[in-house]
Design a protein around this motif. Structure first.
Motif, PDB file in Angstrom:
ATOM      1  N   LEU A   4       0.836  -1.209   0.000  1.00 19.01           N
ATOM      2  CA  LEU A   4       0.000   0.000   0.000  1.00 19.01           C
ATOM      3  C   LEU A   4       0.865   1.251   0.000  1.00 19.01           C
ATOM      4  CD1 LEU A   4      -2.779  -0.909   2.610  1.00 19.01           C
ATOM      5  CD2 LEU A   4      -3.169  -0.328   0.200  1.00 19.01           C
ATOM      6  N   ASN A   5       0.433   2.238  -0.744  1.00 22.18           N
ATOM      7  CA  ASN A   5       1.065   3.558  -0.674  1.00 22.18           C
ATOM      8  C   ASN A   5       0.747   4.201   0.676  1.00 22.18           C
ATOM      9  OD1 ASN A   5       2.068   3.432  -3.334  1.00 22.18           O
ATOM     10  ND2 ASN A   5       0.072   4.057  -4.158  1.00 22.18           N
ATOM     11  N   ASP A   6       1.562   5.173   1.096  1.00 20.95           N
ATOM     12  CA  ASP A   6       1.294   5.916   2.334  1.00 20.95           C
ATOM     13  C   ASP A   6      -0.145   6.440   2.300  1.00 20.95           C
ATOM     14  OD1 ASP A   6       3.938   5.458   2.806  1.00 20.95           O
ATOM     15  OD2 ASP A   6       4.560   7.564   2.803  1.00 20.95           O
ATOM     16  N   GLY A   7      -0.823   6.355   3.453  1.00 20.89           N
ATOM     17  CA  GLY A   7      -2.201   6.847   3.524  1.00 20.89           C
ATOM     18  C   GLY A   7      -3.226   5.861   2.973  1.00 20.89           C
ATOM     19  N   GLY A   8      -2.780   4.670   2.608  1.00 19.93           N
ATOM     20  CA  GLY A   8      -3.686   3.681   2.012  1.00 19.93           C
ATOM     21  C   GLY A   8      -4.584   2.999   3.045  1.00 19.93           C
ATOM     22  N   SER A   9      -5.499   2.176   2.541  1.00 21.31           N
ATOM     23  CA  SER A   9      -6.456   1.547   3.459  1.00 21.31           C
ATOM     24  C   SER A   9      -6.702   0.084   3.130  1.00 21.31           C
ATOM     25  CB  SER A   9      -7.790   2.293   3.417  1.00 21.31           C
ATOM     26  OG  SER A   9      -8.418   2.101   2.167  1.00 21.31           O
ATOM     27  N   LEU A  10      -7.090  -0.643   4.188  1.00 16.62           N
ATOM     28  CA  LEU A  10      -7.518  -2.033   4.076  1.00 16.62           C
ATOM     29  C   LEU A  10      -8.954  -2.108   4.575  1.00 16.62           C
ATOM     30  CD1 LEU A  10      -4.315  -3.178   5.845  1.00 16.62           C
ATOM     31  CD2 LEU A  10      -4.958  -4.226   3.668  1.00 16.62           C
ATOM     32  N   THR A  11      -9.803  -2.787   3.834  1.00 16.74           N
ATOM     33  CA  THR A  11     -11.193  -2.950   4.274  1.00 16.74           C
ATOM     34  C   THR A  11     -11.570  -4.418   4.180  1.00 16.74           C
ATOM     35  OG1 THR A  11     -11.712  -0.752   3.369  1.00 16.74           O
ATOM     36  CG2 THR A  11     -13.567  -2.172   3.962  1.00 16.74           C
ATOM     37  N   LEU A  12     -11.910  -5.013   5.321  1.00 14.14           N
ATOM     38  CA  LEU A  12     -12.279  -6.425   5.376  1.00 14.14           C
ATOM     39  C   LEU A  12     -13.786  -6.545   5.588  1.00 14.14           C
ATOM     40  CD1 LEU A  12      -9.363  -7.725   7.653  1.00 14.14           C
ATOM     41  CD2 LEU A  12      -9.371  -7.271   5.186  1.00 14.14           C
TER      42      LEU A  12
ATOM     43  N   GLU B 138      -1.445  -0.415  15.238  1.00 16.48           N
ATOM     44  CA  GLU B 138      -0.027  -0.566  14.902  1.00 16.48           C
ATOM     45  C   GLU B 138       0.356  -0.107  13.507  1.00 16.48           C
ATOM     46  OE1 GLU B 138       2.433  -3.964  15.743  1.00 16.48           O
ATOM     47  OE2 GLU B 138       0.758  -4.799  16.886  1.00 16.48           O
ATOM     48  N   LEU B 139      -0.618   0.051  12.632  1.00 14.96           N
ATOM     49  CA  LEU B 139      -0.283   0.402  11.245  1.00 14.96           C
ATOM     50  C   LEU B 139       0.428   1.751  11.196  1.00 14.96           C
ATOM     51  CD1 LEU B 139      -3.523  -0.613   9.279  1.00 14.96           C
ATOM     52  CD2 LEU B 139      -1.242  -1.624   9.009  1.00 14.96           C
ATOM     53  N   GLY B 140       1.455   1.839  10.387  1.00 13.19           N
ATOM     54  CA  GLY B 140       2.181   3.108  10.243  1.00 13.19           C
ATOM     55  C   GLY B 140       1.872   3.764   8.906  1.00 13.19           C
ATOM     56  N   ARG B 141       2.605   4.832   8.571  1.00 11.90           N
ATOM     57  CA  ARG B 141       2.549   5.519   7.272  1.00 11.90           C
ATOM     58  C   ARG B 141       1.158   6.031   6.913  1.00 11.90           C
ATOM     59  NH1 ARG B 141       3.303   2.758   2.825  1.00 11.90           N
ATOM     60  NH2 ARG B 141       2.991   0.651   3.607  1.00 11.90           N
ATOM     61  N   GLY B 142       0.316   6.266   7.953  1.00 13.35           N
ATOM     62  CA  GLY B 142      -1.027   6.777   7.662  1.00 13.35           C
ATOM     63  C   GLY B 142      -1.966   5.710   7.117  1.00 13.35           C
ATOM     64  N   LEU B 143      -1.556   4.438   7.218  1.00 11.63           N
ATOM     65  CA  LEU B 143      -2.434   3.359   6.743  1.00 11.63           C
ATOM     66  C   LEU B 143      -3.602   3.194   7.712  1.00 11.63           C
ATOM     67  CD1 LEU B 143       0.190   0.615   5.700  1.00 11.63           C
ATOM     68  CD2 LEU B 143      -0.835   2.411   4.296  1.00 11.63           C
ATOM     69  N   ARG B 144      -4.739   2.764   7.175  1.00 11.15           N
ATOM     70  CA  ARG B 144      -5.934   2.535   8.001  1.00 11.15           C
ATOM     71  C   ARG B 144      -6.512   1.172   7.676  1.00 11.15           C
ATOM     72  NH1 ARG B 144     -10.004   4.980   6.435  1.00 11.15           N
ATOM     73  NH2 ARG B 144      -9.234   5.516   4.358  1.00 11.15           N
ATOM     74  N   ILE B 145      -7.290   0.625   8.650  1.00  9.93           N
ATOM     75  CA  ILE B 145      -7.982  -0.646   8.416  1.00  9.93           C
ATOM     76  C   ILE B 145      -9.351  -0.600   9.092  1.00  9.93           C
ATOM     77  CG2 ILE B 145      -6.817  -1.748  10.417  1.00  9.93           C
ATOM     78  CD1 ILE B 145      -6.992  -4.415   8.781  1.00  9.93           C
ATOM     79  N   ASN B 146     -10.366  -1.082   8.386  1.00  8.57           N
ATOM     80  CA  ASN B 146     -11.724  -1.170   8.932  1.00  8.57           C
ATOM     81  C   ASN B 146     -12.370  -2.472   8.482  1.00  8.57           C
ATOM     82  OD1 ASN B 146     -12.078   1.620  10.098  1.00  8.57           O
ATOM     83  ND2 ASN B 146     -11.628   2.184   7.966  1.00  8.57           N
ATOM     84  N   ALA B 147     -13.443  -2.841   9.180  1.00  8.19           N
ATOM     85  CA  ALA B 147     -14.271  -3.964   8.731  1.00  8.19           C
ATOM     86  C   ALA B 147     -15.658  -3.428   8.426  1.00  8.19           C
ATOM     87  CB  ALA B 147     -14.365  -5.020   9.817  1.00  8.19           C
ATOM     88  N   VAL B 148     -16.247  -3.915   7.350  1.00  2.00           N
ATOM     89  CA  VAL B 148     -17.656  -3.628   7.082  1.00  2.00           C
ATOM     90  C   VAL B 148     -18.460  -4.833   7.559  1.00  2.00           C
ATOM     91  CG1 VAL B 148     -19.405  -3.223   5.313  1.00  2.00           C
ATOM     92  CG2 VAL B 148     -17.166  -2.110   5.131  1.00  2.00           C
ATOM     93  N   SER B 149     -19.504  -4.559   8.323  1.00  2.00           N
ATOM     94  CA  SER B 149     -20.361  -5.628   8.840  1.00  2.00           C
ATOM     95  C   SER B 149     -21.757  -5.472   8.250  1.00  2.00           C
ATOM     96  CB  SER B 149     -20.413  -5.562  10.371  1.00  2.00           C
ATOM     97  OG  SER B 149     -21.317  -6.534  10.856  1.00  2.00           O
ATOM     98  N   PRO B 150     -22.027  -6.192   7.140  1.00  3.90           N
ATOM     99  CA  PRO B 150     -23.349  -6.042   6.515  1.00  3.90           C
ATOM    100  C   PRO B 150     -24.407  -6.922   7.177  1.00  3.90           C
ATOM    101  CG  PRO B 150     -21.674  -6.844   4.936  1.00  3.90           C
ATOM    102  CD  PRO B 150     -21.141  -7.027   6.324  1.00  3.90           C
ATOM    103  N   ASN B 151     -25.640  -6.432   7.158  1.00  2.00           N
ATOM    104  CA  ASN B 151     -26.802  -7.284   7.398  1.00  2.00           C
ATOM    105  C   ASN B 151     -26.948  -8.193   6.162  1.00  2.00           C
ATOM    106  OD1 ASN B 151     -29.289  -8.320   8.210  1.00  2.00           O
ATOM    107  ND2 ASN B 151     -30.106  -6.307   8.774  1.00  2.00           N
ATOM    108  N   VAL B 152     -27.920  -9.079   6.156  1.00  2.00           N
ATOM    109  CA  VAL B 152     -28.159  -9.884   4.957  1.00  2.00           C
ATOM    110  C   VAL B 152     -28.555  -8.947   3.825  1.00  2.00           C
ATOM    111  CG1 VAL B 152     -29.326 -11.903   4.028  1.00  2.00           C
ATOM    112  CG2 VAL B 152     -29.271 -11.524   6.481  1.00  2.00           C
TER     113      VAL B 152
END
Ligand SMILES: NC(=O)c1ccc[n+]([C@@H]2O[C@H](COP(=O)([O-])OP(=O)(O)OC[C@H]3O[C@@H](n4cnc5c(N)ncnc54)[C@H](OP(=O)(O)O)[C@@H]3O)[C@@H](O)[C@H]2O)c1
Length: 198
Positions: A100-108, A141-155
């Motif tokens: 990921l580039n600096d400031g990038g994101s992960l979404t699970l 713990e993520l550095g370089r402005g990285l972010r991580i979130n989870a999306v929790s959908p209903n059905v």
């Protein structure tokens, strides 16, 4: 942004792709997409990132769990969710963070069963909660402005025919609404959050 979307052909993935169409979206799946990947295979994940190059966002909209009665659940069946939905997405994040580039994101992707259990759903509840735990811990713990979130959908309304017997009394949500939470995670500022779409 250059975004990698794993599970792009699925019910959730198709809507996410449409919602993020103003970005460059690279699609991946086990049998379809710009790239083929099996998240249960670490070598396959590494090959995916080598092929995709540097990214601004990584999204996972995939993950298999086992639905079945607790009284008959075998370790082998329980492992299905652990190996596929849980470790598959975690490995995507562990390996993907370095691409990921600096400031990038992960979404699970987790799901409503994390907090609202259903019959036959103990494997899914376990896996979804663990994924949300990973997101909480990793965000710290993520550095370089990285972010991580989870999306929790209903059905999803689009999956209601398939799942309605498992979810009595639940109110399905349109995939387009679920997809907005992925957009929020990618384009917004939230970190370590569970974005619930209920
Ligand atoms: N649908 C719902 O109502 C709902 C509600 C709440 C949460 N969720 C969660 O959302 C996620 C996606 O669900 P969905 O209903 O959209 O699934 P889906 O329609 O079955 O689609 C699954 C997608 O994941 C890909 N895939 C499957 N196994 C893979 C693997 N081992 N490695 C890489 N890619 C793989 C498939 O690729 P190919 O098509 O190329 O094989 C497909 O693109 C799951 O975690 C599910 O628990 C879904």
């Amino acid at each position: 942004m250059k975004i990698l979307l794993v599970g792009a052909s699925g019910a959730v993935g198709q809507a996410v792709r449409q919602t993020l169409a103003h970005h460059q979206v690279l699609t991946a799946g086990r049998n379809s997409g710009d790239f083929r990947v099996d998240l249960t295979d670490e070598a396959s994940i590494r090959a995916l990132f080598q092929a995709a190059g540097r990214l601004d966002a990584i999204i996972s909209a995939t993950g298999k769990v086992h639905f079945g009665p607790l009284a008959e659940m075998s370790t082998e069946q329980f492992r299905i969710g652990l190996e596929d939905k849980l470790l598959g997405q975690i490995n995507l994040a562990l390996i993907g963070q370095h691409h990921l580039n600096d400031g990038g994101s992960l979404t699970l992707t987790s799901g409503i069963i994390s907090e609202t259990p259903i019959r036959l759903g103990s494997n899914a509840t376990t896996v979804n909660r663990a994924l949300e735990g990973f997101v909480l811990g990793a965000a710290a713990e993520l550095g370089r402005g990285l972010r991580i979130n989870a999306v929790s959908p209903n059905v999803l309304a689009e999956s209601w025919n398939k799942y309605q017997n498992f979810f009595p009394g639940f109110e399905p949500v349109p995939a387009s609404r679920v997809a907005l939470a992925y957009r929020r995670s990618v384009e917004g500022v939230e970190n370590g959050q569970v974005l619930r779409v209920w």
